[in-house]
Design an enzyme around this catalytic site. Structure first.
Site, PDB file in Angstrom:
ATOM      1  N   TYR A   1       3.014   4.742   0.926  1.00 11.93           N
ATOM      2  CA  TYR A   1       3.938   5.188   2.114  1.00 11.93           C
ATOM      3  C   TYR A   1       2.947   6.040   2.769  1.00 11.93           C
ATOM      4  O   TYR A   1       2.089   6.751   2.136  1.00 11.93           O
ATOM      5  CB  TYR A   1       5.039   5.913   1.609  1.00 11.93           C
ATOM      6  CG  TYR A   1       6.000   5.299   1.095  1.00 11.93           C
ATOM      7  CD1 TYR A   1       6.688   4.313   1.443  1.00 11.93           C
ATOM      8  CD2 TYR A   1       6.376   5.639  -0.285  1.00 11.93           C
ATOM      9  CE1 TYR A   1       7.712   3.616   0.731  1.00 11.93           C
ATOM     10  CE2 TYR A   1       7.591   5.102  -1.121  1.00 11.93           C
ATOM     11  CZ  TYR A   1       8.191   4.111  -0.380  1.00 11.93           C
ATOM     12  OH  TYR A   1       9.305   3.296  -1.028  1.00 11.93           O
TER      13      TYR A   1
ATOM     14  N   ASP B   1       1.008  -1.098  -0.201  1.00 14.73           N
ATOM     15  CA  ASP B   1       0.054  -0.040   0.052  1.00 14.73           C
ATOM     16  C   ASP B   1       1.001   1.290  -0.058  1.00 14.73           C
ATOM     17  O   ASP B   1       1.898   1.052   0.079  1.00 14.73           O
ATOM     18  CB  ASP B   1      -0.897  -0.050   1.173  1.00 14.73           C
ATOM     19  CG  ASP B   1      -0.344  -0.055   2.488  1.00 14.73           C
ATOM     20  OD1 ASP B   1       0.778  -0.392   2.517  1.00 14.73           O
ATOM     21  OD2 ASP B   1      -1.021   0.151   3.658  1.00 14.73           O
TER      22      ASP B   1
END
Length: 224
Positions: free
Chosen positions: A66, A64
């Site tokens: 940062y 996913d």
């Protein structure tokens, strides 16, 4: 309605109209209104915008985005110029230098140049709450990103899928077309890079496979 601006629009139209995506959309509207969410909503689909379906040569699947300020901009593992490359990206650059002698370490962390050459930098979930890794996991993104991988699997022109870490490796069941190459290893994070990421030589292996199939290789340099 989502508008990507290339051939992904027609391919993914049924996915964007599906009930699972409509539920995700309502969830995201509330999240962006009430919480700090990354990336900026206009950057969510940058991976697809930069790399049209017909142009994909390789896919690097992240977990996913940062979750720290200013980092995420819609491309897996990439950060905007001016933002220090996170540890996983530093390790990616270290492996690239060992593999092909390409030194991106003292530059920046923006991988747009890879995306524009056909490297789809796709996260399994495309949004995240600030400071909360994997916080949008299970909200509906996986149905969409799995569909993207299935569409790529259907393509006749060979593609290299680089699966780093357990989350990415789980996507291998979607890749059944023998024309494609799957390269898998440990995640480049500091917790696991020494357990199989370093020494994987995925960059040279990708280019060798592309060349063998009459496809121009990736120039893994990023602009200074």
């Amino acid at each position: 309605m989502v508008h990507i601006g290339n051939d992904w629009d027609a391919l993914l139209a049924p996915e964007f109209q599906a009930e699972s995506y409509q539920k995700l959309r309502q969830f995201l509207i509330a999240e962006y209104r009430t919480k700090q969410i990354y990336p900026d909503m206009y950057d969510i689909f940058n991976a697809l915008k930069y790399t049209p379906y017909h142009a994909v040569k390789a896919v690097i699947i992240g977990q996913d985005p940062y979750h720290n300020p200013g980092q995420a901009h819609g491309l897996s593992f990439s950060v905007r110029r001016g933002i220090a490359p996170p540890p996983s990206l530093v390790n990616i650059f270290k492996e690239l230098k060992d593999d092909l002698g390409i030194d991106n370490l003292q530059k920046h962390g923006e991988l747009t140049a890879w995306a524009q050459q056909g490297v789809l930098l796709l996260n399994a979930a495309l949004t995240v709450r600030a400071g909360q890794a994997n916080s949008h996991h299970g909200m509906g993104w996986e149905q969409l990103t799995d569909a993207i991988i299935r569409k790529l699997n259907d393509r006749q022109q060979p593609i290299v899928f680089l699966l780093w870490g357990s989350n990415a490796k789980a996507k291998s069941i979607l890749i059944t077309n023998p024309r494609h190459l799957i390269l898998s290893c440990a995640h480049p994070s500091p917790l696991s890079a020494y357990h199989g990421f370093f020494g994987c030589r995925h960059f040279s292996k990708t280019n060798a496979f592309l060349t063998q199939n009459g496809i121009s290789p990736i120039d893994w340099h990023i602009a200074p």
